[in-house]
Structures are given as structure tokens and as C-alpha cells.
Design a protein around this motif. Structure first.
Motif, PDB file in Angstrom:
ATOM      1  N   TYR A   1     110.402  72.661  -3.172  1.00 12.41           N
ATOM      2  CA  TYR A   1     110.555  71.763  -2.026  1.00 12.41           C
ATOM      3  C   TYR A   1     109.560  72.107  -0.929  1.00 12.41           C
ATOM      4  O   TYR A   1     109.041  73.217  -0.842  1.00 12.41           O
TER       5      TYR A   1
ATOM      6  N   ARG B   1     111.372  67.477   1.176  1.00  6.99           N
ATOM      7  CA  ARG B   1     111.061  66.705  -0.018  1.00  6.99           C
ATOM      8  C   ARG B   1     110.977  67.647  -1.219  1.00  6.99           C
ATOM      9  O   ARG B   1     110.410  68.741  -1.110  1.00  6.99           O
ATOM     10  N   THR B   2     111.497  67.198  -2.354  1.00  8.52           N
ATOM     11  CA  THR B   2     111.697  68.056  -3.518  1.00  8.52           C
ATOM     12  C   THR B   2     111.080  67.431  -4.762  1.00  8.52           C
ATOM     13  O   THR B   2     111.087  66.211  -4.927  1.00  8.52           O
TER      14      THR B   2
END
Length: 452
Positions: A379, A393-394
Motif C-alpha cells: 500500500y 491505495r493498495t
């Protein structure tokens, strides 16, 4: 009042004296003033890379748009050439498009966007240049009335030309009006002076309600289309921005006028990547994106710095086991030097591995940004990076071991995972060099400075 490129460039030379240089990128391409969005007309021509872009030199936000122009020998170092293709009619902007060598000239194929008093239309134009610098007056090369019923004549933009054995094809972003779904329209002709409608690709969920910025290339035996979609609804860990960009892998049959999609996957999970385009004329499939996103605040505009927007690092594409991978161009290695200081410089190439859960936090005196791994997924956390739109965000996939490469450049971060099988990009606004705070199972660090 209409202005020539010469007048605009004279005004740019005056405006840039007022720009605040804080947070300007060092090794990512960006204009000296104003607003930048989509990469346009990326092409190798006359032994040099010509890289155009959507440009409003008069404010750090969109306005009446034209094409700005960079020239580069190696896709890292570059010179700014200012305004290249400018409107020659009232109420017109020069919107996005592509470029190719054509009849020993550089052909820029673009959208002419007209908007006035509720009347709005977008048409495909072409302008030619003998030297890559000076363009003849653009001419319309397709009649929108030749589109089949149901395809929007107004939302029809971002043409990208491709040379094939049997002529030229131009990929254009479009919309099915009744269904409100994004598509890609394929035009063609023996030359570029007059195009005709050939066929349509899509609609696809991943193109939302409007297809934008399509381009095409055959890569490692696969037909790969790159495209962007407007207002794509979030789906699990995908499509968390207003708009999204995707790799579409499949089989195209130009003669049969069909495209069979095998897979569609989001290109970059971050909140600062959109409208990528392939470079025509390069032996390699190289892609450049806009290192920003619509529908969010832009800190340098908010701070009245006089500029906003830049390019991502150019990325070489390959297809491995059916997956399109992306890695920074090798030319970047020529700018890497050993770093003798403490921590991490503002412009850096940092490589490390996660062998389980862990986090690497890059800390400045007024903020930080973290790259971590949890449950096998990498992430990027920008919530403490002063970007006014911080988020986590991953990656979509997970792995027991994750190799990570992080490119830092003053106000940008691009993260490449496991040899470029996934990427996450964002913007950060942290002053000065950075220290490292490492926790968990992160190790095998290699830190180099990017010196330009």
C-alpha cells in the motif's frame, strides 16, 4: 483574441518569472508555467523524442487549451519548447491526440473542441510539420456525420494514429449516447488526409460513460489497447478515482473489424495517474501518463504557485504470463548516483523488499509518506503528505514476498511492485530531504540519488 504560438511563447517567458519553484519536479517533465494534463503526440521523429501535452499557460487550472512541447534525447532530460499547436478559431481548444511520422513529416492528429453558448462539438484534425517544431494550419480529416447512429458526434475525442501494413488506423474515444457507455471508435484510411469509420471496440464497464485517450500497440505477441474511462464506478479495490485508465489485452482483426478482449486491468492504483499514451516510433512500447487526476484539489494552484501537473516517468511495457507489466525506462539508470547523506534525498530511487507485514515511512520536517505491506498487499499512504487529498491505495494482488521500487521527485511518488506487475502513483508536498522509519519485515535497501 486569438494569439499565435510566437506571441504565447513571448508571454510565457514573462509569466515564468512569477512562478514559485517550491515542489517543482526535477526529473519528471513539466511545463515552466500554468496547467498541464494529458500527454499528447508522443513520438520519436528525426532522431529525437517529441512529447506534446495539454497546456494552459495562463493559469494553474484548465482554460483554453493548446499543445505544449518538449524535446528529449533520452526521455529523462528535456528542453521545453513552449506552445506548439494553438487555436486558430474563436471558442476552440486544441484537445488531446497522437502523432506519427507521415510522408516524411510529423503528423499531429488531435481533437478540435468547440464550445460556445451551449453548442459543443469535437472533431478530428491533423496538422503537419517538416521539422517537428512549426506546424501548418490544421485540417479536418473526418466527418462526424459518418459515425453510425447512436455514437455521440459531440463527445468524440483524443485520436491516436497507428501505421499498419494496409494503411492507417486512428483510435478515438467515444460514447454510446442512449446507453451512456464509453467506447473506442476505430477510423481508417490508406492515408491520414481522409478517414472513414471502420468499427467500434466496447462498450466495457471499465470505460465508464466516456472512453478517452485510447492508443494501441502489439506487445510481446499480444494486442494491447490502453484507454481511460470517465466516471467508472468503484469495484472492490479498483477504480477509486473519478476516472481510471486500463490495459485491454486481446486480439484485434482490422480486416474483420473486430476486437476480442481477453483481460482488462487497471494500470495504476494511485490517485495521480491518468490519460497515458504510448510513444509512436520507438522500438520499445513506452508509455507516459499524466501524473495527476481530475476531481481533486491541486495544492500548487491553492498555494498560488503558478503551475500544476507533470508527466509520470516514462514506463516500458511488457506482457508476462498475460499480465502487462511496467518499469521505468532504462535511461533513468544513467542519472542514478550513490547517495552519501543520511536518509533519502528528495530525488531518489529506493529499492527494498517486504518478506511479510511492514512499513517504510519517508519522513520530512512537515509531513511523511509511507509504503507498506499488509497481508501480502503493498500500500501507499499519503494522508500525512500535505497533498490535500491524502489516501491509502493498495495493490490488487498479494504475494508472500514483495519487491518494491520507489521513485521520489520533490512532489511526486511512483511505486512499482514485483517488477512492475502493479504500480501506485501519487503526489506529495513535503519539504527537504527525508529520513527513514522502518518497521516490520522490510529490508535489503538500496538508495540512490537521481541527479539531473
Amino acid at each position: 483574441m486569438l494569439k499565435t504560438a510566437e506571441i504565447i511563447n513571448k508571454e510565457i517567458s514573462e509569466i515564468k518569472l512569477t512562478v514559485n519553484g517550491d515542489f517543482r519536479q526535477k526529473y519528471h517533465m513539466m511545463p515552466p508555467v500554468g496547467w498541464m494534463n494529458d500527454p499528447n503526440g508522443l513520438v520519436r521523429f528525426g532522431g529525437e523524442y517529441h512529447l506534446f501535452y495539454q497546456f494552459n499557460p495562463y493559469a494553474a487550472k484548465p482554460g483554453t487549451m493548446l499543445w505544449g512541447h518538449f524535446i528529449s534525447d533520452d526521455l529523462i532530460g528535456y528542453s521545453d519548447k513552449g506552445a506548439a499547436i494553438v487555436p486558430d478559431k474563436e471558442h476552440v481548444s486544441i484537445f488531446s491526440g497522437g502523432a506519427t511520422e507521415y510522408c516524411e513529416k510529423l503528423a499531429a492528429v488531435y481533437s478540435e473542441h468547440y464550445e460556445c453558448g451551449g453548442d459543443r462539438r469535437e472533431e478530428v484534425y491533423m496538422a503537419l510539420s517538416s521539422d517537428g517544431m512549426n506546424f501548418f494550419k490544421g485540417v479536418r480529416i473526418f466527418d462526424n456525420d459518418d459515425l453510425p447512429e447512436g455514437i455521440s458526434r459531440n463527445d468524440f475525442r483524443d485520436p491516436f494514429p497507428v501505421k499498419t501494413d494496409d494503411g492507417y488506423y486512428v483510435f478515438v474515444g467515444g460514447k454510446l449516447v442512449k446507453e451512456n457507455k464509453g467506447i473506442i471508435v476505430v477510423l481508417g484510411g490508406s492515408g491520414l488526409e481522409k478517414l472513414e469509420y471502420k468499427f467500434t471496440i466496447g462498450p466495457f464497464y471499465e470505460l465508464g460513460d466516456m472512453g478517452e485517450c485510447p492508443c494501441y500497440r502489439r506487445i510481446d505477441g499480444k494486442d494491447v489497447i490502453i484507454a481511460s474511462g470517465c466516471n467508472v464506478p468503484a469495484r472492490g479495490n479498483d477504480f477509486k478515482n473519478v476516472n481510471s485508465s486500463v490495459f485491454i489485452v486481446g486480439t484485434i482483426d482490422f480486416a474483420g473489424k473486430t476486437f476480442a478482449a481477453e483481460s482488462i486491468r487497471e494500470i495504476d492504483k494511485g490517485d495521480a495517474f491518468y490519460a497515458p499514451q504510448l510513444i509512436n516510433g520507438d522500438d520499445r512500447p513506452v508509455m507516459v501518463g499524466w501524473h495527476e487526476m481530475w476531481g481533486k484539489p491541486y495544492p500548487t494552484e491553492h498555494m498560488n504557485h503558478g503551475w500544476a501537473g507533470c508527466f509520470t516517468i516514462p514506463r516500458v511495457l511488457s506482457v508476462r504470463d498475460g499480465v502487462v507489466c511496467q518499469t521505468p525506462v532504462d535511461e533513468l539508470d544513467g542519472y542514478l548516483v550513490p547517495y552519501e547523506g543520511e536518509g533519502v534525498p528528495q530525488c531518489a530511487d529506493v529499492r527494498f523488499e517486504f518478506e511479510g507485514d511492514g512499513e517504510v515511512r519517508f519522513c520530512g520536517r512537515d509531513g511523511s509518506v509511507a509504503v507498506g505491506c499488509r497481508g501480502g498487499r503493498v500500500y501507499l499512504d499519503t494522508r500525512d503528505s500535505n497533498n490535500m487529498n491524502g489516501c491509502v491505495r493498495t495493490t490488487g494482488g498479494s504475494s508472500a514476498k514483495n519487491g518494491v521500487r520507489v521513485l521520489l521527485d520533490v512532489s511526486g511518488i511512483e511505486v512499482f511492485i514485483n517488477g512492475g506487475t502493479e504500480a501506485i502513483s501519487s503526489r506529495i508536498y513535503i519539504k527537504g530531504d527525508l529520513s527513514l522509519a522502518v518497521s516490520g519485515k522490510a529490508g535489503k535497501f538500496e538508495i540512490k540519488k537521481v541527479q539531473v
